[in-house]
Design an enzyme around this catalytic site. Sequence first.
Site, PDB file in Angstrom:
ATOM      1  N   VAL A  65      39.140 -27.929  24.863  1.00 38.25           N
ATOM      2  CA  VAL A  65      39.149 -26.478  24.641  1.00 38.25           C
ATOM      3  C   VAL A  65      38.990 -26.135  23.151  1.00 38.25           C
ATOM      4  O   VAL A  65      38.246 -25.214  22.785  1.00 38.25           O
ATOM      5  CB  VAL A  65      40.448 -25.839  25.202  1.00 38.25           C
ATOM      6  CG1 VAL A  65      40.395 -24.323  25.050  1.00 38.25           C
ATOM      7  CG2 VAL A  65      40.630 -26.205  26.666  1.00 38.25           C
ATOM      8  N   ARG A  81      46.526 -34.471  16.033  1.00 29.61           N
ATOM      9  CA  ARG A  81      47.626 -35.433  15.963  1.00 29.61           C
ATOM     10  C   ARG A  81      47.175 -36.804  15.491  1.00 29.61           C
ATOM     11  O   ARG A  81      47.846 -37.447  14.697  1.00 29.61           O
ATOM     12  CB  ARG A  81      48.226 -35.525  17.376  1.00 29.61           C
ATOM     13  CG  ARG A  81      49.383 -36.441  17.547  1.00 29.61           C
ATOM     14  CD  ARG A  81      49.874 -36.421  18.975  1.00 29.61           C
ATOM     15  NE  ARG A  81      48.781 -36.472  19.941  1.00 29.61           N
ATOM     16  CZ  ARG A  81      48.938 -36.399  21.253  1.00 29.61           C
ATOM     17  NH1 ARG A  81      50.136 -36.270  21.765  1.00 29.61           N
ATOM     18  NH2 ARG A  81      47.900 -36.464  22.065  1.00 29.61           N
ATOM     19  N   LYS A 109      49.148 -23.090  30.306  1.00 27.88           N
ATOM     20  CA  LYS A 109      49.834 -22.386  31.403  1.00 27.88           C
ATOM     21  C   LYS A 109      51.243 -22.907  31.654  1.00 27.88           C
ATOM     22  O   LYS A 109      52.146 -22.144  31.972  1.00 27.88           O
ATOM     23  CB  LYS A 109      49.019 -22.473  32.694  1.00 27.88           C
ATOM     24  CG  LYS A 109      48.537 -23.846  33.054  1.00 27.88           C
ATOM     25  CD  LYS A 109      47.046 -23.909  32.970  1.00 27.88           C
ATOM     26  CE  LYS A 109      46.565 -25.307  32.747  1.00 27.88           C
ATOM     27  NZ  LYS A 109      45.123 -25.408  32.628  1.00 27.88           N
ATOM     28  N   VAL A 158      44.843 -19.061  32.636  1.00 26.65           N
ATOM     29  CA  VAL A 158      44.771 -18.755  34.065  1.00 26.65           C
ATOM     30  C   VAL A 158      43.306 -18.648  34.483  1.00 26.65           C
ATOM     31  O   VAL A 158      42.627 -17.671  34.173  1.00 26.65           O
ATOM     32  CB  VAL A 158      45.521 -17.442  34.392  1.00 26.65           C
ATOM     33  CG1 VAL A 158      45.512 -17.200  35.895  1.00 26.65           C
ATOM     34  CG2 VAL A 158      46.949 -17.503  33.877  1.00 26.65           C
ATOM     35  N   GLY A 169      40.594 -20.281  33.444  1.00 27.31           N
ATOM     36  CA  GLY A 169      39.573 -20.447  32.410  1.00 27.31           C
ATOM     37  C   GLY A 169      38.813 -19.180  32.093  1.00 27.31           C
ATOM     38  O   GLY A 169      39.365 -18.222  31.538  1.00 27.31           O
ATOM     39  N   GLY A 184      35.372 -36.013  34.324  1.00 21.01           N
ATOM     40  CA  GLY A 184      36.204 -35.178  33.455  1.00 21.01           C
ATOM     41  C   GLY A 184      36.754 -33.936  34.147  1.00 21.01           C
ATOM     42  O   GLY A 184      37.285 -33.035  33.508  1.00 21.01           O
ATOM     43  N   LYS A 235      49.892 -21.036  37.201  1.00 23.78           N
ATOM     44  CA  LYS A 235      48.948 -19.914  37.102  1.00 23.78           C
ATOM     45  C   LYS A 235      49.380 -18.746  37.988  1.00 23.78           C
ATOM     46  O   LYS A 235      49.318 -17.589  37.558  1.00 23.78           O
ATOM     47  CB  LYS A 235      47.546 -20.387  37.482  1.00 23.78           C
ATOM     48  CG  LYS A 235      46.967 -21.347  36.451  1.00 23.78           C
ATOM     49  CD  LYS A 235      45.711 -22.005  36.964  1.00 23.78           C
ATOM     50  CE  LYS A 235      45.122 -22.947  35.932  1.00 23.78           C
ATOM     51  NZ  LYS A 235      44.079 -23.806  36.488  1.00 23.78           N
ATOM     52  N   GLY A 268      36.809 -26.347  31.585  1.00 23.17           N
ATOM     53  CA  GLY A 268      35.630 -26.799  30.839  1.00 23.17           C
ATOM     54  C   GLY A 268      35.641 -26.252  29.429  1.00 23.17           C
ATOM     55  O   GLY A 268      36.248 -25.210  29.146  1.00 23.17           O
TER      56      GLY A 268
END
Length: 419
Positions: free
Chosen positions: A17, A39, A97, A124, A126, A179, A197, A295
């Site tokens: 994302v 990270r 979420k 919620v 995408g 994926g 959601k 996605g």
Amino acid sequence: MKSKSSKRIGIFGFGCVGQGLHDVLQDNPHLSVARICVRDKEKLRTLPSHSFTYNPQELLQDDSIDLFAELISDPKEALLIVRQALKAGKTIVSANKKMVSENLQELLALQQEFGGTLLYEAAVCGSIPILRTLEAYYGTEPLQEVSGILNGSSNYILSKLDSEGISYAEALAEAQALGFAEADPTLDVCGYDALHKISLIAAHAFGAVIKPEQVLRAGIQHIRKQDIALAQALGARIRLVASARLNKNNMLELQVLPTLVFPDSELYYVEAEFNGVQLQARYAGDQFLKGRGAGSHPTGSAVWADVSAALAGYKYSYPKFKYDADENLRPVPLEEEDVLKVYLRTTNPNLLPEVPWLELTTFGEDPHVGQLVGAIRRKDLLLYLPALKQTMAFIAQLPASVSAEQVVNASNIVLEEVA
Ligand SMILES: NC(=O)c1ccc[n+]([C@@H]2O[C@H](COP(=O)([O-])OP(=O)(O)OC[C@H]3O[C@@H](n4cnc5c(N)ncnc54)[C@H](OP(=O)(O)O)[C@@H]3O)[C@@H](O)[C@H]2O)c1
């Protein structure tokens, strides 16, 4: 990163994302990315190393940053980041979420106390603008039901089972390879993701802040080819459906359950990784939104929409919240007495006689497999579901219009085809 405007965004996370947001922001001349907090120092990146920091405080304490996007995969750390931003009265957008739904009450209180803003449309479904639709368009109109396919991974698996006749394990492996499912698929296939959601939808659509354990939840992890074949013989598909429905007693019926959907439902046509949400409003009637629920770019697009809205001063108004005289949020009562009709198959039928079925039809020829159509009160199913899940039971809701006789006949057709 060149400065393109006076507004600066700090991003936490540069995975699916985070990278999607970074890409879509290239289309936005009014926003520049300050820095990105990640990270793993060893990971190869598609941006120069000076674009990154490994210390969240370098973003959170930078007063030149106008707003943040929290897009990391660690819900505990995400909560710390969002908490700190809101305590500083800042604006932050999140896609998490689990973190938002499990801490909604606290996050609302922080916004009220310190004046910050939290938006989470991307969390919620995408790219489907369901929360903004509920807030902006249905803020005043009473809603009767919001339900749908809210988890792309499980829908991908169910679609494959339906169209290719492969096993659950094969479909899951394919979803993981492409994926569409995580290495650990528990949150998706066991219904937790859809639960998070629908909890957020319930807050915006019905003014309900709920605890996860109050919601009836079963997943698709124990589904077998024979369940798919049975649904097909009935002319149906199995989909993981999350729903929030306000009944005539003004009580909320909440659940995440595999459900048999028929061609007269829009959900029947939601395939692969897509999501679909149907709304039932008192005056507007039925509406249906379908789109990519996950996605990189679809989710990045939803985060971008929140970022733009937040910069324009937009906040959620939670229009369905109701308060008592002391300004405490009034809870929405949850229905527990209604009766659900279910199909159930378990390889350990010993527990079945203990379950307080209101109606029960058992069928099947294998003594080691219990198959039934039963009617049961929601509170009893809530009570017995954990034990049933331990027996590897697969459970699916049936529409009230489907009779036990129809299911038994369909089962006989499946048996004849196998023989
Ligand atoms: N993927 C989707 O389609 C989708 C859709 C809707 C919502 N979401 C939500 O969006 C969020 C991000 O998901 P994703 O799919 O982008 O995850 P992801 O691809 O696994 O990427 C996670 C990112 O978070 C960073 N991160 C993890 N823990 C961190 C920590 N403690 N401090 C700083 N950075 C940390 C990782 O850093 P490194 O790069 O260093 O490993 C990585 O960049 C999750 O809440 C997810 O539920 C995802």
